[in-house]
Design a protein around this motif. Structure first.
Motif, short mmCIF file in Angstrom:
data_model
loop_
_atom_site.label_atom_id
_atom_site.label_comp_id
_atom_site.label_asym_id
_atom_site.label_seq_id
_atom_site.Cartn_x
_atom_site.Cartn_y
_atom_site.Cartn_z
N MET A 63 0.83 -1.28 0.08
CA MET A 63 -0.14 -0.03 -0.16
C MET A 63 0.97 1.30 0.09
O MET A 63 2.19 1.18 0.38
N SER A 64 0.33 2.39 -0.32
CA SER A 64 0.94 3.51 -0.26
C SER A 64 1.42 3.93 1.01
O SER A 64 0.94 3.43 2.22
N GLU A 65 2.61 4.82 1.21
CA GLU A 65 3.15 5.16 2.52
C GLU A 65 2.02 6.17 3.28
O GLU A 65 1.62 5.90 4.62
N GLU A 66 1.25 6.78 2.42
CA GLU A 66 0.24 7.77 3.05
C GLU A 66 -0.79 6.75 3.61
O GLU A 66 -1.56 7.03 4.58
N GLU A 67 -1.39 5.72 2.94
CA GLU A 67 -2.33 4.71 3.58
C GLU A 67 -1.84 3.92 4.76
O GLU A 67 -2.76 3.92 5.85
N LEU A 68 -0.46 3.80 4.73
CA LEU A 68 -0.03 3.01 5.95
C LEU A 68 -0.02 4.00 7.24
O LEU A 68 -0.40 3.84 8.29
N LYS A 109 10.18 7.66 3.84
CA LYS A 109 9.53 6.80 2.91
C LYS A 109 9.01 7.50 1.87
O LYS A 109 8.27 6.98 1.21
N GLY A 110 9.12 8.96 1.91
CA GLY A 110 8.52 9.59 0.83
C GLY A 110 7.31 10.66 0.86
O GLY A 110 6.98 11.21 0.02
N SER A 111 6.58 10.54 2.11
CA SER A 111 5.35 11.17 2.17
C SER A 111 5.70 12.73 2.63
O SER A 111 6.78 13.05 3.16
N ASN A 112 4.58 13.58 2.29
CA ASN A 112 4.81 14.71 2.58
C ASN A 112 4.94 15.20 4.29
O ASN A 112 3.70 14.71 4.82
N GLN A 113 5.96 15.64 4.96
CA GLN A 113 5.89 15.89 6.09
C GLN A 113 4.71 16.70 6.75
O GLN A 113 4.17 16.72 7.93
N ALA A 114 4.31 17.59 5.99
CA ALA A 114 3.38 18.79 6.56
C ALA A 114 1.91 17.98 6.52
O ALA A 114 1.32 18.25 7.45
N GLU A 115 1.83 17.09 5.62
CA GLU A 115 0.61 16.32 5.42
C GLU A 115 0.54 15.42 6.57
O GLU A 115 -0.66 14.98 7.27
N LEU A 116 1.82 14.78 6.93
CA LEU A 116 1.73 13.78 8.12
C LEU A 116 1.62 14.26 9.38
O LEU A 116 0.53 14.18 10.29
N GLU A 117 2.12 15.69 9.46
CA GLU A 117 1.68 16.53 10.85
C GLU A 117 0.41 16.82 11.03
O GLU A 117 -0.40 16.62 11.94
N ASN A 118 -0.26 17.30 9.83
CA ASN A 118 -1.64 17.69 9.83
C ASN A 118 -2.56 16.36 10.22
O ASN A 118 -3.48 16.85 10.98
N MET A 119 -2.29 15.12 9.77
CA MET A 119 -3.03 14.04 9.97
C MET A 119 -3.24 13.83 11.45
O MET A 119 -4.11 13.42 11.98
N ASN A 120 -2.23 14.05 12.17
CA ASN A 120 -2.01 13.98 13.49
C ASN A 120 -2.27 15.18 14.52
O ASN A 120 -2.18 14.92 15.69
N LYS A 121 -2.89 16.06 13.82
CA LYS A 121 -2.91 17.23 14.75
C LYS A 121 -3.89 17.20 15.78
O LYS A 121 -3.94 18.17 16.99
#
Length: 192
Positions: A63-68, A109-121
């Motif tokens: 699966m994509s890193e974003e999905e994981l 692993k290539g995901s956008n850091q800002a998007e990952l931070e936003n997912m967890n906010k």
């Protein structure tokens, strides 16, 4: 009385489990009510067993890193009511890995850091985050774990962890070959 939430970060095979458990035991010995938690919460259904299967798949990630990373975030959200309950009970929760782990590995692993931070906010933020930094114990590598068999990825992740530590003002504990020295360095930053 509100408890405290301490997150211990670092690359795999650096001794986080040993030192998070050791810290919990030391706090308990002082009469504090400490609890050790390891993220992801593998027994948290349905996300925990799914994450465990993916991480220990031996092969390529399907699966994509974003999905994981979304699965990791959901796992944290699913466990959050239990975390909040422990904190309301005045416990000190010592967590091995948490939000920062997902951001570091996902970015490596290539995901956008800002998007990952936003997912967890909207998740509970730690009161204290500690980055254990140093060399991995390669003998401890889990052969079936997709993050532990790739040394270059682990080193890339380590560099991202160091950048996150600066950005978020995490405490940094340098890992020593002598675990007592490492434990002392971690203890220095614990507000008891």
């Amino acid at each position: 009385m509100k408890g405290k939430f301490i997150a211990i970060y670092g690359i795999n095979n650096i001794g986080k489990t040993t030192h998070a458990k050791r810290l919990s035991a030391r706090l308990n010995a002082l009469g504090k009510r400490a609890v050790y938690v390891k993220y992801p919460i593998y027994n948290q259904k349905p996300t925990g067993p799914m994450i465990n299967k993916i991480l220990r798949s031996q092969g390529k990630q399907k699966m994509s890193e974003e999905e994981l990373q979304l699965l990791f975030v959901l796992n944290r959200y699913q466990f959050q009511p239990k975390l909040l309950k422990m904190l309301r009970q005045g416990k000190i929760v010592v967590a091995e890995d948490y939000i920062g782990t997902g951001i570091a590995w996902g970015t490596a692993k290539g995901s956008n850091q800002a998007e990952l931070e936003n997912m967890n906010k909207f998740l509970v933020q730690p009161d204290l985050a500690i980055l254990m930094d140093g060399q991995r114990e390669l003998i401890a590598r889990e052969k079936k774990h997709i993050h532990e068999k790739d040394d270059q990825l682990a080193e890339k992740c380590r560099k991202i962890f160091k950048k996150l530590a600066k950005k978020y003002r995490w405490q940094v504990a340098k890992v020593d070959k002598d675990p007592d020295i490492t434990a002392a360095r971690i203890w220095e930053v614990i507000p008891v």
